[in-house]
Design a protein around this motif. Structure first.
Motif, PDB file in Angstrom:
ATOM      1  N   TYR A 182      18.903 -26.685 -28.714  1.00  0.00           N
ATOM      2  CA  TYR A 182      17.467 -26.935 -28.861  1.00  0.00           C
ATOM      3  C   TYR A 182      16.636 -26.384 -27.700  1.00  0.00           C
ATOM      4  O   TYR A 182      15.643 -25.690 -27.914  1.00  0.00           O
ATOM      5  CB  TYR A 182      17.225 -28.440 -29.014  1.00  0.00           C
ATOM      6  N   PHE A 183      17.024 -26.700 -26.471  1.00  0.00           N
ATOM      7  CA  PHE A 183      16.219 -26.292 -25.326  1.00  0.00           C
ATOM      8  C   PHE A 183      16.106 -24.779 -25.167  1.00  0.00           C
ATOM      9  O   PHE A 183      15.012 -24.262 -24.934  1.00  0.00           O
ATOM     10  CB  PHE A 183      16.707 -26.946 -24.040  1.00  0.00           C
ATOM     11  N   PRO A 184      17.190 -24.019 -25.269  1.00  0.00           N
ATOM     12  CA  PRO A 184      17.029 -22.559 -25.191  1.00  0.00           C
ATOM     13  C   PRO A 184      16.156 -22.005 -26.319  1.00  0.00           C
ATOM     14  O   PRO A 184      15.374 -21.070 -26.101  1.00  0.00           O
ATOM     15  CB  PRO A 184      18.464 -22.027 -25.299  1.00  0.00           C
ATOM     16  N   GLY A 185      16.249 -22.589 -27.493  1.00  0.00           N
ATOM     17  CA  GLY A 185      15.396 -22.155 -28.594  1.00  0.00           C
ATOM     18  C   GLY A 185      13.934 -22.440 -28.313  1.00  0.00           C
ATOM     19  O   GLY A 185      13.052 -21.609 -28.587  1.00  0.00           O
ATOM     20  N   MET A 186      13.657 -23.615 -27.777  1.00  0.00           N
ATOM     21  CA  MET A 186      12.281 -23.973 -27.415  1.00  0.00           C
ATOM     22  C   MET A 186      11.772 -23.028 -26.325  1.00  0.00           C
ATOM     23  O   MET A 186      10.627 -22.553 -26.391  1.00  0.00           O
ATOM     24  CB  MET A 186      12.213 -25.422 -26.929  1.00  0.00           C
ATOM     25  N   ALA A 187      12.598 -22.747 -25.335  1.00  0.00           N
ATOM     26  CA  ALA A 187      12.197 -21.843 -24.253  1.00  0.00           C
ATOM     27  C   ALA A 187      11.877 -20.448 -24.797  1.00  0.00           C
ATOM     28  O   ALA A 187      10.898 -19.822 -24.374  1.00  0.00           O
ATOM     29  CB  ALA A 187      13.298 -21.769 -23.199  1.00  0.00           C
ATOM     30  N   LYS A 188      12.675 -19.984 -25.729  1.00  0.00           N
ATOM     31  CA  LYS A 188      12.436 -18.670 -26.334  1.00  0.00           C
ATOM     32  C   LYS A 188      11.106 -18.669 -27.086  1.00  0.00           C
ATOM     33  O   LYS A 188      10.339 -17.697 -27.010  1.00  0.00           O
ATOM     34  CB  LYS A 188      13.581 -18.308 -27.271  1.00  0.00           C
ATOM     35  N   LYS A 189      10.829 -19.729 -27.800  1.00  0.00           N
ATOM     36  CA  LYS A 189       9.581 -19.850 -28.549  1.00  0.00           C
ATOM     37  C   LYS A 189       8.370 -19.832 -27.609  1.00  0.00           C
ATOM     38  O   LYS A 189       7.324 -19.274 -27.941  1.00  0.00           O
ATOM     39  CB  LYS A 189       9.597 -21.146 -29.372  1.00  0.00           C
ATOM     40  N   LEU A 190       8.501 -20.434 -26.429  1.00  0.00           N
ATOM     41  CA  LEU A 190       7.388 -20.525 -25.480  1.00  0.00           C
ATOM     42  C   LEU A 190       7.332 -19.365 -24.489  1.00  0.00           C
ATOM     43  O   LEU A 190       6.384 -19.250 -23.719  1.00  0.00           O
ATOM     44  CB  LEU A 190       7.454 -21.843 -24.721  1.00  0.00           C
TER      45      LEU A 190
END
Length: 89
Positions: A25-33
């Motif tokens: 989840y966190f790496p995906g969120m970071a990529k999105k932001l």
């Protein structure tokens, strides 16, 4: 279109690995932001700390407000910029 997404974070309904979730989840969120210039490590620290603020919430505000009261200044970005992107993710 989905109206709700419900997370069963304690494994009550289905088997759940918090470690697997966080690592996905966190790496995906970071990529999105990332187009907003968000540092991935700062984001992860901010989400954990913001979550901690919700846990410490005495009920005088909503958990959402407790989170954003911390997270917005920590990230040095406006909630109005972050929330739609995070919500979309």
């Amino acid at each position: 279109m989905y109206r709700y997404v419900i997370f069963d974070l304690d494994g009550t309904l289905i088997p759940f690995s918090e470690k697997e979730f966080v690592n996905f989840y966190f790496p995906g969120m970071a990529k999105k932001l990332s187009p907003m210039g968000v540092d991935p490590e700062k984001l992860i620290k901010g989400i954990w700390a913001g979550t901690g603020m919700m846990q410490k919430n005495d009920g005088s505000k909503t958990n959402s407000q407790a989170f954003w009261d911390f997270f917005e200044p920590f990230m040095d970005l406006k909630r109005t910029e972050l929330e739609p992107v995070m919500g979309d993710f």
